[in-house]
Design an enzyme around this catalytic site. Structure first.
Site, PDB file in Angstrom:
ATOM      1  N   HIS A 184      -9.730  -6.867  -5.229  1.00 36.72           N
ATOM      2  CA  HIS A 184      -9.137  -5.630  -4.717  1.00 36.72           C
ATOM      3  C   HIS A 184      -9.969  -4.977  -3.612  1.00 36.72           C
ATOM      4  CE1 HIS A 184      -6.389  -2.123  -6.189  1.00 36.72           C
ATOM      5  NE2 HIS A 184      -6.500  -2.109  -4.878  1.00 36.72           N
ATOM      6  N   TYR A 221      -4.416   0.159 -11.253  1.00 35.42           N
ATOM      7  CA  TYR A 221      -3.204   0.991 -11.315  1.00 35.42           C
ATOM      8  C   TYR A 221      -2.825   1.327 -12.763  1.00 35.42           C
ATOM      9  CZ  TYR A 221      -2.444  -0.832  -6.525  1.00 35.42           C
ATOM     10  OH  TYR A 221      -2.574  -1.210  -5.207  1.00 35.42           O
ATOM     11  N   ASP A 232       3.904  -5.737  -6.808  1.00 35.15           N
ATOM     12  CA  ASP A 232       2.459  -5.665  -6.551  1.00 35.15           C
ATOM     13  C   ASP A 232       1.808  -4.658  -7.486  1.00 35.15           C
ATOM     14  OD1 ASP A 232       0.138  -6.163  -4.479  1.00 35.15           O
ATOM     15  OD2 ASP A 232       0.209  -4.004  -4.772  1.00 35.15           O
ATOM     16  N   LYS A 250      -4.588  -7.588  -9.127  1.00 31.47           N
ATOM     17  CA  LYS A 250      -5.893  -7.551  -8.432  1.00 31.47           C
ATOM     18  C   LYS A 250      -7.033  -7.287  -9.403  1.00 31.47           C
ATOM     19  CE  LYS A 250      -3.303  -5.282  -4.761  1.00 31.47           C
ATOM     20  NZ  LYS A 250      -2.440  -4.320  -5.436  1.00 31.47           N
TER      21      LYS A 250
HETATM   22  P1  NAP Z   1       3.592   3.706   1.058  1.00 31.49           P
HETATM   23  O1  NAP Z   1       4.455   2.673   0.488  1.00 31.49           O
HETATM   24  O2  NAP Z   1       3.194   3.666   2.488  1.00 31.49           O
HETATM   25  O3  NAP Z   1       4.248   5.157   0.799  1.00 31.49           O
HETATM   26  C1  NAP Z   1       4.607   5.574  -0.476  1.00 31.49           C
HETATM   27  C2  NAP Z   1       5.027   7.040  -0.384  1.00 31.49           C
HETATM   28  O4  NAP Z   1       6.182   7.189   0.419  1.00 31.49           O
HETATM   29  C3  NAP Z   1       5.344   7.630  -1.737  1.00 31.49           C
HETATM   30  O5  NAP Z   1       4.888   8.964  -1.723  1.00 31.49           O
HETATM   31  C4  NAP Z   1       6.875   7.580  -1.792  1.00 31.49           C
HETATM   32  O6  NAP Z   1       7.344   8.684  -2.579  1.00 31.49           O
HETATM   33  C5  NAP Z   1       7.256   7.774  -0.347  1.00 31.49           C
HETATM   34  N1  NAP Z   1       8.468   7.013   0.017  1.00 31.49           N
HETATM   35  C6  NAP Z   1       8.725   5.713  -0.195  1.00 31.49           C
HETATM   36  N2  NAP Z   1       9.917   5.351   0.322  1.00 31.49           N
HETATM   37  C7  NAP Z   1      10.437   6.475   0.860  1.00 31.49           C
HETATM   38  C8  NAP Z   1      11.650   6.740   1.536  1.00 31.49           C
HETATM   39  N3  NAP Z   1      12.555   5.785   1.766  1.00 31.49           N
HETATM   40  N4  NAP Z   1      11.886   8.017   1.953  1.00 31.49           N
HETATM   41  C9  NAP Z   1      10.963   9.007   1.739  1.00 31.49           C
HETATM   42  N5  NAP Z   1       9.795   8.808   1.114  1.00 31.49           N
HETATM   43  C10 NAP Z   1       9.530   7.537   0.672  1.00 31.49           C
HETATM   44  O7  NAP Z   1       2.205   3.886   0.274  1.00 31.49           O
HETATM   45  P2  NAP Z   1       1.366   3.147  -0.831  1.00 31.49           P
HETATM   46  O8  NAP Z   1       1.939   3.374  -2.188  1.00 31.49           O
HETATM   47  O9  NAP Z   1      -0.029   3.561  -0.571  1.00 31.49           O
HETATM   48  O10 NAP Z   1       1.454   1.603  -0.475  1.00 31.49           O
HETATM   49  C11 NAP Z   1       2.434   0.766  -1.000  1.00 31.49           C
HETATM   50  C12 NAP Z   1       1.878  -0.209  -2.023  1.00 31.49           C
HETATM   51  O11 NAP Z   1       0.858  -1.039  -1.449  1.00 31.49           O
HETATM   52  C13 NAP Z   1       1.172   0.442  -3.209  1.00 31.49           C
HETATM   53  O12 NAP Z   1       2.067   1.006  -4.132  1.00 31.49           O
HETATM   54  C14 NAP Z   1       0.361  -0.722  -3.731  1.00 31.49           C
HETATM   55  O13 NAP Z   1       1.184  -1.597  -4.474  1.00 31.49           O
HETATM   56  C15 NAP Z   1      -0.105  -1.348  -2.431  1.00 31.49           C
HETATM   57  N6  NAP Z   1      -1.425  -0.786  -2.010  1.00 31.49           N
HETATM   58  C16 NAP Z   1      -2.507  -1.593  -2.111  1.00 31.49           C
HETATM   59  C17 NAP Z   1      -3.772  -1.095  -1.789  1.00 31.49           C
HETATM   60  C18 NAP Z   1      -4.958  -1.973  -1.914  1.00 31.49           C
HETATM   61  O14 NAP Z   1      -6.093  -1.449  -1.927  1.00 31.49           O
HETATM   62  N7  NAP Z   1      -4.791  -3.279  -2.008  1.00 31.49           N
HETATM   63  C19 NAP Z   1      -3.919   0.224  -1.328  1.00 31.49           C
HETATM   64  C20 NAP Z   1      -2.786   1.016  -1.224  1.00 31.49           C
HETATM   65  C21 NAP Z   1      -1.551   0.487  -1.544  1.00 31.49           C
HETATM   66  P3  NAP Z   1       8.308   8.490  -3.871  1.00 31.49           P
HETATM   67  O15 NAP Z   1       7.639   7.541  -4.807  1.00 31.49           O
HETATM   68  O16 NAP Z   1       8.392   9.888  -4.388  1.00 31.49           O
HETATM   69  O17 NAP Z   1       9.609   7.964  -3.323  1.00 31.49           O
END
Ligand code: NAP
Length: 305
Positions: A129, A68, A63, A97
């Site tokens: 997005h 990004y 994704d 997006k």
């Molecule tokens: P998330 O996946 O909820 O959390 C990511 C965070 O958790 C990072 O700081 C990561 O750190 C840490 N993490 C991940 N796995 C871990 C584990 N097993 N143990 C400990 N820490 C862990 O947050 P997100 O990045 O906001 O959401 C995920 C994805 O959804 C995004 O990357 C993006 O592709 C998508 N997204 C879309 C939108 C939108 O507007 N459409 C908004 C937000 C997100 P490290 O990298 O240091 O491991």
């Protein structure tokens, strides 16, 4: 929609060798339940390492987004790594997006730029997005006009030939934005991608998506990392000998909701992928459901006109 749904129509290239379960989209294509999130994953080396770890551990979905600023690096990583893993383009599902700065009259240019940066002939899923337009106030009446114009462009690119955009959808839409789209669209969105975790269970949105055949997809399943230390999640994880990340991801996929955990660490990427060989008991699912309090860790689109 689940693994047991009918197979996609033969005219749509399937995800050939996805080792993880998938959901059936309203286009007839399948989307893996597990994808790698790439927000804040930047730089060719970091992306290469993360995509390599993800492909090794069974992820087949990635994704990204124009905002990004990593579409080119993701495209490059896939070109280098798919042959190494014995995979082809058809084996992976790529989402990108349209950025809020390209909403409206620049939508075509924005979508074609994503294709060019990713260096792909087609994108499996392309989302608007955000319901608003960069540079306009949230209450500005041009927001609905612009997103309607963007949707018309996405519909056109979806219809062209075999479809440069194989499936189209939206992200961060509220139930109000979604109803407006569903009333005016020619193509029903395939996916709605929104924040979803035990503290934000999005009941109204999930119900609406279920009724209209739109796949509800989660982002920020770990609460951007904030839910990893939650005492209840810790307690449940200890009971199963799992990590809190695995419990949070399993809670979603056990309900058939696709997830996109982001990590830049190969060991965490692997850990987050191991969520298909155990089940949470109904009472633990309910305890997690009971955490719902409308808490958002990301942006809030509710004020966008
Ligand atoms: P998330 O996946 O909820 O959390 C990511 C965070 O958790 C990072 O700081 C990561 O750190 C840490 N993490 C991940 N796995 C871990 C584990 N097993 N143990 C400990 N820490 C862990 O947050 P997100 O990045 O906001 O959401 C995920 C994805 O959804 C995004 O990357 C993006 O592709 C998508 N997204 C879309 C939108 C939108 O507007 N459409 C908004 C937000 C997100 P490290 O990298 O240091 O491991």
């Amino acid at each position: 929609m689940s693994e047991s749904d009918p197979q996609p129509s033969p005219s749509i290239p399937p995800i050939h060798s996805s080792p993880t379960p998938s959901v059936l989209l309203n286009t007839g294509a399948r989307m893996p339940l597990l994808g790698l999130g790439t927000y804040r994953l930047r730089g060719p080396d970091d992306i290469l390492q993360a995509v390599d770890a993800a492909l090794s551990t069974g992820y087949r979905s990635f994704d990204t987004a124009s905002v990004y600023q990593n579409e080119a690096d993701l495209g490059r990583a896939l070109r280098l790594l798919l042959p190494k893993h014995g995979l082809s383009r058809a084996d992976v599902f790529i989402t990108s997006k349209l950025g809020p700065k390209d909403q409206g009259s620049r939508a075509r240019e924005g979508a074609l730029r994503s294709l060019e940066l990713l260096d792909l002939d087609y994108i499996d899923l392309y989302l608007i997005h955000w319901p608003g337009t960069q540079g306009l106030g949230v209450g500005d009446k041009r927001n609905p006009e612009n997103r309607a114009q963007s949707w018309a462009v996405l519909e056109e690119l979806h219809a062209q030939g075999q479809g440069k955009l194989r499936a189209i959808g939206v992200s961060n839409y509220t139930p109000g934005h979604m109803k407006e789209l569903l009333e005016g669209c020619c193509v029903t969105p395939a996916v709605l991608q929104v924040e979803f975790h035990p503290r934000l269970s999005q009941g109204e949105m999930r119900h609406l998506c279920g009724e209209k055949g739109v796949c509800f997809q989660a982002y920020s399943s770990l609460g951007t990392g904030s839910l990893l230390q939650d005492p209840l999640v810790v307690q449940i994880a200890q009971g199963y000998g799992l990590t809190t990340a695995q419990v949070l991801l399993r809670w979603a996929v056990q309900q058939g909701v696709p997830v996109l955990p982001k990590s830049s660490h190969p060991t965490r990427i692997a850990e987050n992928g191991r969520v298909f060989d155990f089940e949470l008991a109904a009472e633990d699912m309910e305890r997690l459901e009971g955490m719902d309090c409308g808490q958002k860790y990301c942006w809030d689109p509710s004020q966008v006109a």
